[in-house]
Design an enzyme around this catalytic site. Structure first.
Site, PDB file in Angstrom:
ATOM      1  N   PRO A 129      -1.125   3.163   8.625  1.00 22.21           N
ATOM      2  CA  PRO A 129       0.236   2.615   8.548  1.00 22.21           C
ATOM      3  C   PRO A 129       0.234   1.088   8.552  1.00 22.21           C
ATOM      4  O   PRO A 129      -0.568   0.456   9.249  1.00 22.21           O
ATOM      5  CB  PRO A 129       0.890   3.146   9.830  1.00 22.21           C
ATOM      6  CG  PRO A 129      -0.245   3.285  10.798  1.00 22.21           C
ATOM      7  CD  PRO A 129      -1.457   3.639   9.984  1.00 22.21           C
ATOM      8  N   ARG A 139       9.685  -9.702  -1.761  1.00 26.74           N
ATOM      9  CA  ARG A 139      10.106  -8.307  -1.908  1.00 26.74           C
ATOM     10  C   ARG A 139      11.433  -8.132  -2.663  1.00 26.74           C
ATOM     11  O   ARG A 139      11.541  -7.248  -3.505  1.00 26.74           O
ATOM     12  CB  ARG A 139      10.159  -7.599  -0.543  1.00 26.74           C
ATOM     13  CG  ARG A 139       8.834  -7.672   0.222  1.00 26.74           C
ATOM     14  CD  ARG A 139       8.723  -6.690   1.365  1.00 26.74           C
ATOM     15  NE  ARG A 139       8.680  -5.328   0.871  1.00 26.74           N
ATOM     16  CZ  ARG A 139       9.714  -4.533   0.794  1.00 26.74           C
ATOM     17  NH1 ARG A 139      10.870  -4.921   1.262  1.00 26.74           N
ATOM     18  NH2 ARG A 139       9.601  -3.339   0.284  1.00 26.74           N
ATOM     19  N   CYS A 174      11.832 -23.193  -8.943  1.00 22.58           N
ATOM     20  CA  CYS A 174      12.395 -23.418 -10.270  1.00 22.58           C
ATOM     21  C   CYS A 174      12.308 -22.199 -11.158  1.00 22.58           C
ATOM     22  O   CYS A 174      11.718 -22.240 -12.245  1.00 22.58           O
ATOM     23  CB  CYS A 174      11.725 -24.624 -10.892  1.00 22.58           C
ATOM     24  SG  CYS A 174      12.103 -26.073  -9.908  1.00 22.58           S
TER      25      CYS A 174
HETATM   26  N1  LLP Z   1      -3.372   2.333   2.734  1.00 21.34           N
HETATM   27  C1  LLP Z   1      -3.540   1.933   1.471  1.00 21.34           C
HETATM   28  C2  LLP Z   1      -4.721   2.390   0.734  1.00 21.34           C
HETATM   29  C3  LLP Z   1      -2.591   1.109   0.864  1.00 21.34           C
HETATM   30  O1  LLP Z   1      -2.766   0.716  -0.389  1.00 21.34           O
HETATM   31  C4  LLP Z   1      -1.451   0.693   1.601  1.00 21.34           C
HETATM   32  C5  LLP Z   1      -0.449  -0.168   1.003  1.00 21.34           C
HETATM   33  C6  LLP Z   1      -1.328   1.122   2.932  1.00 21.34           C
HETATM   34  C7  LLP Z   1      -2.311   1.958   3.458  1.00 21.34           C
HETATM   35  C8  LLP Z   1      -0.189   0.719   3.819  1.00 21.34           C
HETATM   36  O2  LLP Z   1       1.034   1.184   3.344  1.00 21.34           O
HETATM   37  P1  LLP Z   1       2.369   1.027   4.245  1.00 21.34           P
HETATM   38  O3  LLP Z   1       2.220   1.937   5.433  1.00 21.34           O
HETATM   39  O4  LLP Z   1       2.487  -0.378   4.650  1.00 21.34           O
HETATM   40  O5  LLP Z   1       3.444   1.442   3.334  1.00 21.34           O
HETATM   41  N2  LLP Z   1       3.885  -5.067  -1.125  1.00 21.34           N
HETATM   42  C9  LLP Z   1       4.621  -3.826  -1.081  1.00 21.34           C
HETATM   43  C10 LLP Z   1       3.844  -2.736  -0.439  1.00 21.34           C
HETATM   44  C11 LLP Z   1       2.518  -2.495  -1.093  1.00 21.34           C
HETATM   45  C12 LLP Z   1       1.694  -1.518  -0.354  1.00 21.34           C
HETATM   46  C13 LLP Z   1       0.306  -1.489  -0.878  1.00 21.34           C
HETATM   47  N3  LLP Z   1      -0.538  -0.564  -0.218  1.00 21.34           N
HETATM   48  C14 LLP Z   1       5.957  -4.041  -0.379  1.00 21.34           C
HETATM   49  O6  LLP Z   1       6.241  -5.142   0.053  1.00 21.34           O
HETATM   50  O7  LLP Z   1       6.743  -3.114  -0.295  1.00 21.34           O
END
Ligand code: LLP
Length: 399
Positions: A281, A319, A349
């Protein structure tokens, strides 16, 4: 609530809260502010929800790589999910032991794999047969075996923004079932250099429909069985991360209810799959404990729109621009008189530089401060110095 008003002044954090009106008195520049207690509370809650399942939490470092979070994870006995040599080194430097680190990502370089294997990390989540070949070669060169898990592509089209869905066939992530069997042959041919320890999944991020996780587990079960039939004992089954939060309403109660559903789905779906269930997570642990503070430089009224121009923007929180995310924006001091509908925009810009479009705000004036909610995850970690504007400082109200 982490953000609430008392006498029209905004307070942040768990009790005792910090008065943001006081905090901004001495500020000129934008700033991220975090409450580490909330992060630790979420971690412990996650842990407790799975108390009856042998498991390990591997915090997704990419969400926020500030050492304070990683040191806290280390102290809580948790692990890390890293996706680069930089993240791996940071996790090690912050005291997370290698046997609690897993390495994900489609593009691991030779140097990154050398670091991972030399450090003796828990497992490398392999994303392609080419990567597996490279792992075996690096392990042989280092004379040190590697532990691998196959990241499988469960063909789940998760309900989220298309840029952050990762579990469907058309995505670059994971290996489909047939290719996993080709990988197995490769491992069997090089038993000294690679051992199969598990299976991993990650279907995407900001997923609120827990049915998507259930489907992924259902779709992966046959692969786990096939591996067992081939004689592999699965030490780990990694269900990835991706559980989402309610950005637009900030409704933590609803979030907790949904989290309880998530826990049920995982406990049912992951039963008997491996000795230990791994979680990765990021957002769920760290998003809510951070805010981004920005100051109003100008209020620009045009015949078409009103723009609240602030000293922060997509360079500090991309985001809204990238995923049309809706982060709540709250004035640090609320004026009751009138509200305005405005675009909250940054100084960069280009027209993608906005934090919110068409939102209703209490009337704003030059010099007022705004708090952008839920900026703990994927804000600082995705920030840039575009236009040569420096990164904001990061402040912990309680370490
Ligand atoms: N494990 C892997 C292999 C991942 O690629 C990711 C996120 C996570 C775990 C963690 O996911 P989470 O629990 O945080 O959803 N920049 C985007 C989110 C990209 C997530 C990429 N991978 C945003 O701001 O929504």
């Amino acid at each position: 609530m982490l953000l609430n008003y008392r006498d029209d002044r905004l307070y942040f954090g768990l009790e005792p809260q910090v008065c943001l009106a006081d905090l901004v008195q001495s500020l000129e520049e934008p700033r991220y502010v975090y409450d580490l207690r909330h992060f630790a509370r979420r971690y412990e809650q996650f842990q407790a929800a799975f108390a009856d399942l042998p498991h390990m939490i591997h915090y997704a470092v990419k969400a926020n790589a500030h050492p304070a979070f990683l040191r806290r994870v280390a102290a809580l006995g948790g692990g890390a999910d890293v996706v680069s040599g930089g993240e791996l080194q940071r996790a090690l430097d912050c005291g997370i032991p290698p046997e609690r680190i897993i390495f994900s990502g489609v593009g691991k370089s030779q140097a990154e794999l050398r670091l991972a294997i030399a450090s003796g990390i828990k497992q490398i989540n392999v994303e392609s047969i080419g990567e597996l070949r490279r792992i075996i070669a690096v392990a042989e060169a280092l004379d040190k075996p590697a532990r691998v898990a196959f990241r499988c592509n469960p063909a789940v089209d998760a309900e989220t923004h298309p840029y952050i869905a990762t579990g469907f066939r058309s995505h670059k992530f994971g290996i489909d079932a047939e290719a996993v069997m080709a990988c197995v042959s490769l491992v069997l041919a090089a038993p000294r250099w690679a051992s199969v320890v598990g299976v991993s999944l990650h279907i995407g991020s900001q997923i609120l429909d827990v049915g998507n996780f259930a489907e992924a587990l259902r779709n992966t079960r046959p692969l786990a069985s096939a591996l067992r039939e081939r004689g592999f004992r699965l030490a780990t089954f990694d269900v990835g991360g991706g559980f989402g939060i309610y950005y637009d309403t900030g409704d933590e109660t609803r979030e907790q209810d949904n989290f309880a559903r998530y826990a049920e789905v995982i406990k049912q779906g992951a039963q008997g799959l491996a000795d230990e269930i791994l979680f990765e997570p990021g957002r769920f642990l760290v998003a809510r404990c951070g805010i981004l503070l920005g100051r109003v430089e100008y209020v620009k009224a045009t015949p078409y729109k009103t723009f609240v121009i602030v000293n922060t923007g997509m360079h500090h929180l991309i985001r809204p621009a990238l995923y049309q995310a809706r982060h709540r924006i709250l004035p640090v001091v609320r004026r009751a008189e009138r509200t305005v509908t405005a675009d909250v925009v940054g100084p960069l810009c280009e027209s993608s530089d906005f934090l919110a479009l068409g939102v209703e705000l209490p009337e704003m004036r030059e010099g007022d401060w705004l708090a952008i909610a839920d900026a703990g995850a994927y804000a600082r970690s995705m920030a840039s110095e575009y236009n040569l504007r420096p990164f904001p400082e990061e402040q912990f109200i309680v370490e």
